[in-house]
Design an enzyme around this catalytic site. Structure first.
Site, PDB file in Angstrom:
ATOM      1  CB  CYS A 103       6.993  -1.203   6.155  1.00 28.91           C
ATOM      2  SG  CYS A 103       9.308  -1.195   6.303  1.00 28.91           S
ATOM      3  CG  HIS A 164       6.407  -3.194   1.679  1.00 30.25           C
ATOM      4  ND1 HIS A 164       7.536  -2.935   2.890  1.00 30.25           N
ATOM      5  CD2 HIS A 164       6.301  -4.282   1.137  1.00 30.25           C
ATOM      6  CE1 HIS A 164       7.155  -4.250   3.120  1.00 30.25           C
ATOM      7  NE2 HIS A 164       6.504  -4.832   2.671  1.00 30.25           N
TER       8      HIS A 164
END
Ligand SMILES: *[C@@H]1O[C@H](CO)[C@@H](O)[C@H](O)[C@H]1NC(C)=O
Length: 613
Positions: A103, A164
């Protein structure tokens, strides 16, 4: 009329040139004045034509969704009508490559159009993404996201979903890496990630690496062990002995902190924010997707006089899976399938809102996933919990194999792009950066290398040639593989330098460590490197044999020259994902309400009243 707009542009350009000519031909006015007038007029025409034609962007990003999970890519048991509909009205990419297979770096590359290695979003350890909300690394502030450039050129920029990419640098509220500091002027979402540990009773990402059967017992055993150890140390040790006092107290304090951290993990790391404010801690996943949809539609409504950029990186379909009542039990693939159904519904609702507000004709919609399905994800009972990567080998976390980086991707813009077009040439998730900026008439940054290319001509069908002769596939900081699309040729080659060692042996993933690692004993180096013909062998099962020696040599030569050139363009930068940067730092802990509990719930998003299913 599909190409009416393009024609309009051309007509406008011609008209513009003619006016300029007429003006310069006119005699009588002082030459200087005429010149200034011409330039001003030309500028005005350009600005107005740009303002009138600048498209809106809605960019959807799923998390860990595999290319084999989507109906229009061949899945016949999951239902994804909304995504399939986008493909029917737009362009489907069969070779869209994420710049990383986890990610944090993949999202960084997407937003900046540059390989993560260029700005330290890679590591040399097992940690390749942020695990705590109170880490000190993040997307460096010197990096330029497309959001920042679009905002500087008058776009309203909203981000609704999972970030993130770091949060704080020095203090718990400096928010230095916050989306609002990277070009977004509205943020509603999760600063960190959707983790198992954020859901009660769904296990832990920290113990997922251990064997399945101890998965559930591990946190309790660990807690018990540390409690006993701490009690023993604090009570039994002769702390009246002066020499031992300090180390014992330090140890006790550290153990206490560790226990506190794990007992409070959910509160401290699972956060929902609106702009700079924490609005729910710990985050409640109940109807989270409905709230994301609501906020996304509200953002579009607020900005419908455009131009706007809306980036929607969903929490779906990362573990731990969740779905609203209406979707629970709706699929044949357990809670994973239910969450894919909910994801598709969410895409449909937001696209419908564009249609309802008559914005679709002037909006480029992109749907993709940050990387392939996570093959190691298993439920405590051993059910498959990760996505399906179709015919492709490997998955999330494996730097080079197709399964982790070849992601579903669809672009729709009814006015400018053909319907039902399929593009098989290599594209990268970094290309969105260059493409949407170019379409908005914004020059790309000149002070740095931008790896993404403008793929609009490819999407429109003006060419079928890949804009990337070479694409480099990294496994964190290590160059794992390179793909080569030779110009004017239909061939497609891939060179692999090392492969992960699967465990248990004979399986197709790294089950013992939950994610494959990229170095040392975790990988097998190939000398000479493996060469695959991806046209003949997209499954990467049959590397060229020595009887293909000449082809093999030709590919290796071309690729090694490209690698050399690529490596010359890299400079050492501090790693944002170093152990020190990832570690939890108490002084960076964001907290609403009283420490240590940090709980609050003031999310004002009204309950979803729209159509569900
Ligand atoms: C569809 O997706 C599910 C869930 O990932 C998977 O189990 C199934 O094998 C896929 N079907 C096909 C035909 O790819």
């Amino acid at each position: 009329m599909k190409h009416s707009k393009k024609r309009k542009w051309k007509a406008r350009k011609k008209q513009n040139e003619q006016t300029n000519q007429q003006l310069t031909n006119k005699k009588g006015l002082p030459k200087m004045l005429l010149h200034v007038f011409c330039i001003l007029l030309a500028m005005l025409v350009q600005v107005t034509s740009q303002v009138a034609s600048r498209p809106n962007y809605v960019l959807f990003l799923a998390d860990d969704l595999g290319i084999g999970d989507v109906g229009c890519y061949g899945n016949d048991t999951l239902r994804t009508p909304a995504i399939d509909h986008l493909a029917a009205e737009g362009v489907l990419l069969t070779q869209h490559i994420a710049a990383a297979s986890v990610c944090t770096p993949s999202r960084a590359a997407f937003l900046t159009g540059r390989y993560p290695i260029r700005y330290g979003m890679t590591s040399t350890t097992r940690l390749r993404l942020f695990l705590f909300a109170a880490s000190s690394g993040g997307l460096p502030l010197g990096e330029i996201t497309f959001a920042k450039l679009l905002k500087n050129h008058g776009y309203a920029t909203g981000m609704i979903g999972k970030w993130h990419l770091g949060m704080n640098c020095e203090k718990a509220n400096d928010h230095c890496y916050h989306p609002l500091n990277h070009g977004f002027d509205y943020f509603y979402g999760i600063p960190l990630n959707n983790l198992r540990d954020c859901h009660i009773g769904k296990g832990s990402v920290f113990t997922a690496g251990s064997k399945q059967n101890i998965n559930n017992a591990a946190p309790y055993a660990l807690g018990l062990f540390f409690t006993l150890l701490a009690t023993w140390l604090c009570g039994v040790l002769p702390i009246h002995s002066r020499k031992l006092l300090l180390p014992t107290l330090t140890l006790c304090a550290l153990l206490g902190l560790l226990m506190l951290f794990f007992s409070q993990f959910r509160n401290w790391n699972c956060i929902l924010m609106e702009n700079n404010e924490i609005i729910q801690q710990p985050i409640n996943f109940e109807n989270l997707t409905q709230r994301i949809v609501y906020q996304a539609i509200r953002f579009i409504e607020r900005n419908n006089d455009g131009p706007f950029l809306l980036y929607v990186p969903f929490a779906h379909v990362h573990t731990a899976h969740f779905a609203a009542n209406a979707f629970r039990g709706s699929s044949k693939h357990g809670v994973y399938g239910d969450s894919v159904h909910e994801l598709d519904w969410a895409v449909g609702e937001i696209v419908n809102a564009l249609d309802r507000l008559h914005l679709s004709q002037n909006t480029l919609v992109y749907f993709s996933s940050d990387q392939g399905g996570h093959l190691e994800e298993m439920s405590p009972t051993g059910a498959v919990f990760g996505g399906n990567n179709g015919i492709y080998k490997g998955g999330k976390g494996m730097g080079g194999f197709e399964g982790g980086i070849r992601v579903p991707a669809i672009l729709r813009w009814p006015e400018m792009l053909p319907a039902s077009r399929k593009v098989d040439s290599a594209t990268s998730n970094m290309d969105i950066f260059s493409t949407i900026l170019t379409l908005a008439g914004i020059p790309l940054p000149q002070d740095r290398i931008i790896d993404g290319k403008d793929i609009f001509p490819l999407l429109q069908g003006e060419t079928n040639e890949s804009q990337h002769e070479f694409l480099f596939h990294y496994c964190s900081s290590y160059l794992n593989a390179v793909r080569w699309s030779p110009p004017n040729s239909k061939s497609l080659w891939k060179v692999i330098y090392f492969s992960p060692i699967f465990q248990p042996a004979g399986s197709n993933a790294c089950h013992d460590t939950h994610l494959c690692h990229c170095f040392g004993d975790f990988v097998e180096q190939h000398e000479p490197p493996l060469v695959f013909d991806l046209i003949q062998d997209p499954e990467e099962c049959h590397p060229l044999e020595s009887k293909d020696f000449l082809t093999q040599q030709r590919v290796l030569d071309a690729v090694s020259k490209a690698v050399e050139k690529h490596q010359q363009s890299l400079f050492p930068v501090p790693s944002q994902l170093s152990v020190n940067n990832i570690l939890w730092k108490p002084w960076l802990q964001m907290c609403c309400g009283a420490l240590p509990y940090c709980t609050c719930d003031q999310d004002k998003t009204p309950p979803w009243e729209g159509r569900v299913l």
